[in-house]
Design a protein around this motif. Structure first.
Motif, PDB file in Angstrom:
ATOM      1  N   ILE A 170      53.783 102.855 -21.256  1.00  0.00           N
ATOM      2  CA  ILE A 170      54.471 101.610 -20.896  1.00  0.00           C
ATOM      3  C   ILE A 170      53.428 100.680 -20.266  1.00  0.00           C
ATOM      4  O   ILE A 170      52.572 101.137 -19.499  1.00  0.00           O
ATOM      5  N   ASN A 171      53.488  99.397 -20.567  1.00  0.00           N
ATOM      6  CA  ASN A 171      52.494  98.423 -20.084  1.00  0.00           C
ATOM      7  C   ASN A 171      51.052  98.898 -20.296  1.00  0.00           C
ATOM      8  O   ASN A 171      50.277  98.991 -19.330  1.00  0.00           O
ATOM      9  N   PRO A 172      50.682  99.172 -21.526  1.00  0.00           N
ATOM     10  CA  PRO A 172      49.322  99.677 -21.749  1.00  0.00           C
ATOM     11  C   PRO A 172      48.279  98.590 -21.476  1.00  0.00           C
ATOM     12  O   PRO A 172      48.561  97.397 -21.642  1.00  0.00           O
ATOM     13  N   ARG A 173      47.108  99.010 -21.010  1.00  0.00           N
ATOM     14  CA  ARG A 173      45.985  98.075 -20.846  1.00  0.00           C
ATOM     15  C   ARG A 173      44.698  98.752 -21.311  1.00  0.00           C
ATOM     16  O   ARG A 173      44.539  99.965 -21.194  1.00  0.00           O
ATOM     17  N   SER A 174      43.805  97.925 -21.834  1.00  0.00           N
ATOM     18  CA  SER A 174      42.531  98.439 -22.340  1.00  0.00           C
ATOM     19  C   SER A 174      41.574  98.670 -21.189  1.00  0.00           C
ATOM     20  O   SER A 174      41.434  97.827 -20.309  1.00  0.00           O
ATOM     21  N   ARG A 175      40.908  99.823 -21.215  1.00  0.00           N
ATOM     22  CA  ARG A 175      39.909 100.084 -20.178  1.00  0.00           C
ATOM     23  C   ARG A 175      38.622  99.330 -20.448  1.00  0.00           C
ATOM     24  O   ARG A 175      37.750  99.256 -19.597  1.00  0.00           O
ATOM     25  N   MET A 176      38.514  98.766 -21.650  1.00  0.00           N
ATOM     26  CA  MET A 176      37.290  98.044 -21.999  1.00  0.00           C
ATOM     27  C   MET A 176      37.323  96.634 -21.446  1.00  0.00           C
ATOM     28  O   MET A 176      36.332  96.149 -20.917  1.00  0.00           O
ATOM     29  N   SER A 177      38.490  95.979 -21.589  1.00  0.00           N
ATOM     30  CA  SER A 177      38.541  94.558 -21.234  1.00  0.00           C
ATOM     31  C   SER A 177      39.695  94.242 -20.294  1.00  0.00           C
ATOM     32  O   SER A 177      39.778  93.134 -19.775  1.00  0.00           O
ATOM     33  N   GLY A 178      40.610  95.182 -20.113  1.00  0.00           N
ATOM     34  CA  GLY A 178      41.801  94.921 -19.312  1.00  0.00           C
ATOM     35  C   GLY A 178      42.900  94.240 -20.120  1.00  0.00           C
ATOM     36  O   GLY A 178      44.013  94.043 -19.635  1.00  0.00           O
ATOM     37  N   ALA A 179      42.595  93.860 -21.351  1.00  0.00           N
ATOM     38  CA  ALA A 179      43.577  93.167 -22.190  1.00  0.00           C
ATOM     39  C   ALA A 179      44.729  94.093 -22.567  1.00  0.00           C
ATOM     40  O   ALA A 179      44.597  95.317 -22.520  1.00  0.00           O
ATOM     41  N   THR A 180      45.863  93.490 -22.933  1.00  0.00           N
ATOM     42  CA  THR A 180      46.979  94.281 -23.435  1.00  0.00           C
ATOM     43  C   THR A 180      46.714  94.591 -24.904  1.00  0.00           C
ATOM     44  O   THR A 180      46.565  93.670 -25.718  1.00  0.00           O
ATOM     45  N   PRO A 181      46.618  95.885 -25.242  1.00  0.00           N
ATOM     46  CA  PRO A 181      46.325  96.212 -26.638  1.00  0.00           C
ATOM     47  C   PRO A 181      47.510  95.922 -27.544  1.00  0.00           C
ATOM     48  O   PRO A 181      48.657  95.934 -27.098  1.00  0.00           O
ATOM     49  N   GLU A 182      47.231  95.623 -28.783  1.00  0.00           N
ATOM     50  CA  GLU A 182      48.306  95.441 -29.751  1.00  0.00           C
ATOM     51  C   GLU A 182      48.206  96.526 -30.824  1.00  0.00           C
ATOM     52  O   GLU A 182      47.152  97.120 -31.030  1.00  0.00           O
ATOM     53  N   LEU A 183      49.359  96.760 -31.478  1.00  0.00           N
ATOM     54  CA  LEU A 183      49.374  97.793 -32.515  1.00  0.00           C
ATOM     55  C   LEU A 183      48.832  97.220 -33.819  1.00  0.00           C
ATOM     56  O   LEU A 183      49.224  96.137 -34.241  1.00  0.00           O
ATOM     57  N   ARG A 184      47.916  97.952 -34.414  1.00  0.00           N
ATOM     58  CA  ARG A 184      47.443  97.558 -35.747  1.00  0.00           C
ATOM     59  C   ARG A 184      47.351  98.813 -36.595  1.00  0.00           C
ATOM     60  O   ARG A 184      47.183  99.910 -36.083  1.00  0.00           O
ATOM     61  N   GLN A 185      47.408  98.616 -37.892  1.00  0.00           N
ATOM     62  CA  GLN A 185      47.334  99.754 -38.801  1.00  0.00           C
ATOM     63  C   GLN A 185      45.874 100.079 -39.108  1.00  0.00           C
ATOM     64  O   GLN A 185      45.048  99.175 -39.264  1.00  0.00           O
ATOM     65  N   SER A 186      45.589 101.378 -39.156  1.00  0.00           N
ATOM     66  CA  SER A 186      44.231 101.793 -39.487  1.00  0.00           C
ATOM     67  C   SER A 186      44.310 102.991 -40.420  1.00  0.00           C
ATOM     68  O   SER A 186      45.166 103.861 -40.246  1.00  0.00           O
ATOM     69  N   GLU A 187      43.430 103.019 -41.408  1.00  0.00           N
ATOM     70  CA  GLU A 187      43.481 104.107 -42.388  1.00  0.00           C
ATOM     71  C   GLU A 187      42.618 105.283 -41.925  1.00  0.00           C
ATOM     72  O   GLU A 187      41.483 105.100 -41.488  1.00  0.00           O
ATOM     73  N   HIS A 188      43.180 106.487 -42.032  1.00  0.00           N
ATOM     74  CA  HIS A 188      42.443 107.670 -41.583  1.00  0.00           C
ATOM     75  C   HIS A 188      42.630 108.855 -42.518  1.00  0.00           C
ATOM     76  O   HIS A 188      43.585 108.902 -43.283  1.00  0.00           O
ATOM     77  N   PHE A 189      41.698 109.812 -42.414  1.00  0.00           N
ATOM     78  CA  PHE A 189      41.850 111.079 -43.125  1.00  0.00           C
ATOM     79  C   PHE A 189      42.680 112.035 -42.278  1.00  0.00           C
ATOM     80  O   PHE A 189      42.513 112.103 -41.056  1.00  0.00           O
ATOM     81  N   PHE A 190      43.561 112.761 -42.954  1.00  0.00           N
ATOM     82  CA  PHE A 190      44.417 113.742 -42.274  1.00  0.00           C
ATOM     83  C   PHE A 190      44.162 115.132 -42.843  1.00  0.00           C
ATOM     84  O   PHE A 190      43.956 115.287 -44.042  1.00  0.00           O
TER      85      PHE A 190
END
Ligand SMILES: [Zn+2]
Length: 550
Positions: A170-190
């Protein structure tokens, strides 16, 4: 006939110093096991290395503004120093940064891909719009969805201990910049664990010799059903994905680190001058592999790594995974010389002899339940068990031979029934202690050896050679000769646990070569052997202000 035994030990992250819990949980038991197997005449290869990938390393590097490799270069040598000073007898301790490791990981990746056990799919992932990059779990903080703790990490809540998924914070924040991260799609191997589930179940079902907690945990996990797992992530530090178009992704650390057992055996073979020498350890079905790890690592060694191996084919699955429970360290305990830093191995080794620490950690080894490390208990165990039962026994007998027989092992005309019985007990101890060590019961192995030391102490008290020498010299000669023979064999029986002091004792008994060459068998000391001047094996320690481990 010699058996081939591969001793695999957990790979520590190269971003911190080793603590006593890791030593007692994985490294010391592995070392006792390897030393015993070598003494028993088996062919042993013991491998591990520093885990140099993964976000624990990059988080540390980012915090300090240095490169991940700088962190590895700082901590890897310190880990090697622990092995050297603590007597952990690796045949190879390497890192996951070698060319050989990268090749081995990519080879397994490609074989699994070719066999349809890897597939690509998109995943929702947190993206830092300010830093312009995807965020690994550990780079996200926020409020724990389970307990409400405000500073939970993306992978775990330190307040309630729950394993988390960063997207659930809940209320996530980035440790890199403090910004609120957003969800994006990323392709990965499973990794298609679901396809291997039945084979895994069948295999685990046959492992009746595993520790109960290991077996039950694994069966529980399989009963719940496996899920396919992403094996790549959006980071730049790690083993590159050997497929075009994935330059900005790396293989996930959990997939690469366990492959280290195989790549390290290959590296050991290359260094030994016979690049094929790894094969019998991995391909001969009679070879056995043992994985010494802490209980938090069970799933990776009883499910994930076996799945990778099954998918690859033609390589031995783990024979045993004797995972240990935890050693706890209570912060509130009375401070002593190491001033609250007593959990770090290098600090402990500055204060106490390696063998004293090894003996104590074996004495409290957390094989079936958690145990507690206490410095005052270590000191008491040193004084009341190690010295009182074993160190004094050796010292008393060698000193009496010096005092009364010019330091030469006395001749014996004949042996009384009690002497013969003690020697028989000594012969049998090799079977009793060996059976415990061979099945990874190190605490009871140590206790079985100490039982023989107690018998020898009783024998000495009953026959009182210090008195007998005045009226019946032959009686005293028989006693001291017999006791010295027992000590020579206890030296071998205890060598896997306390290798440094027993190696010194080997010299003090006038023996040539190394203890290892004596083998796991009963050996007499020849009458007439000249013993060097006696020196104490261990130093008594004070509980209030430790005298130091000289
Ligand atoms: Zn929580």
């Amino acid at each position: 006939m010699a058996n081939r035994i591969l001793v695999c030990v957990a790979w520590p992250y190269a971003n911190y110093l080793l603590h006593v819990g890791q030593a007692a949980g994985a490294y010391l038991p592995a070392d006792i096991f390897a030393r015993y197997q070598r003494l028993a005449g088996n062919e042993v290869v013991m491998v591990s290395g520093s885990d140099c990938h993964g976000t624990p390393i990059t988080v540390t590097a980012d915090k300090e503004g240095v490169s991940p490799r700088d962190i590895v270069d700082r901590y890897h040598p310190k880990i090697l120093e622990v092995w050297d000073r603590f007597g952990i007898s690796f045949d190879l301790y390497t890192t996951t940064l070698t060319e050989n490791h990268y090749q081995t990981v990519q080879d397994i990746f490609l074989r699994l891909l070719e066999r349809g056990l890897l597939y690509t799919s998109t995943q929702d992932q947190l993206f830092d719009p300010q830093a312009g990059r995807f965020l690994p779990d550990r780079y996200v903080e926020g409020t724990c969805p389970i307990c409400g703790y405000a500073d939970a990490r993306g992978d775990q809540c330190d307040n309630c201990g729950s394993q988390l998924d960063a997207v659930d914070l809940i209320n996530p924040r980035s440790r890199m910049s403090g910004a609120t991260p957003e969800l994006r799609q990323s392709e990965h191997f499973f990794l298609k664990l679901t396809a291997l589930e039945n084979d895994l179940k069948e295999w685990v079902g046959k492992q009746a010799h595993w520790r109960r907690n290991v077996l039950n945990f694994t069966l529980g996990m399989l009963d719940e059903g496996l899920k396919d797992r992403a094996i790549t992530r959006d980071i730049s530090w790690g083993v590159p994905v050997p497929v075009e178009g994935y330059d900005d992704k790396r293989i996930y650390v959990w997939f690469d680190a366990v492959i280290g057992y195989l790549s390290a055996t290959k590296e050991w073979a290359q260094r030994s001058g016979d690049p094929e020498a790894w094969k019998p350890f991995w391909q001969d079905p009679d070879a056995r592999s043992y994985y010494f790890i802490g209980k938090d690592n069970i799933p990776f060694h009883t499910v994930i790594w076996p799945a990778q191996l099954m998918g690859y084919g033609g390589l031995n699955l783990p024979y045993d995974v004797p995972a240990n429970q935890y050693v706890n360290y209570s912060a509130g305990q009375k401070q002593s010389k190491s001033k609250g830093t007593g959990t770090w191995m290098l600090d402990l080794l500055d204060v106490y002899d390696a063998d004293v620490i090894r003996f104590y950690l074996t004495w409290i080894m957390p094989e079936t339940s958690d145990s507690e490390f206490r410095e005052d208990d270590l000191i008491r165990t040193n004084n009341d068990v190690l010295i009182a039962t074993w160190g004094n026994l050796a010292n008393r007998v060698i000193s009496m031979i010096h005092r009364n027989f010019d330091g030469r092992v006395p001749e014996v005309a004949g042996r009384s029934p009690e002497s013969l019985a003690l020697l028989e007990e000594t012969r049998q101890a090799f079977d009793a202690v060996g059976a415990e060590f061979n099945t990874c019961h190190f605490r009871s192995g140590l206790q079985a050896a100490l039982k023989l030391a107690q018998s020898a102490n009783r024998y000495l008290d009953d026959r009182a050679p210090w008195k007998a020498v005045k009226e019946d010299r032959e009686h005293a000669a028989e006693t001291l000769n017999t006791a010295l023979t027992v000590i020579n064999n206890l030296k071998t029986l205890l060598h896997p646990v306390v290798p440094f002091s027993t190696a010194r004792l080997h010299e003090d008994l006038g023996q040539q070569g190394r203890v290892l060459e004596q083998g796991w068998r009963f050996q007499e000391v020849a009458a007439g052997t000249q013993l060097p001047a006696p020196r104490p094996l261990y130093t008594k320690l004070e509980v209030e202000a430790p005298a130091g481990g000289q």
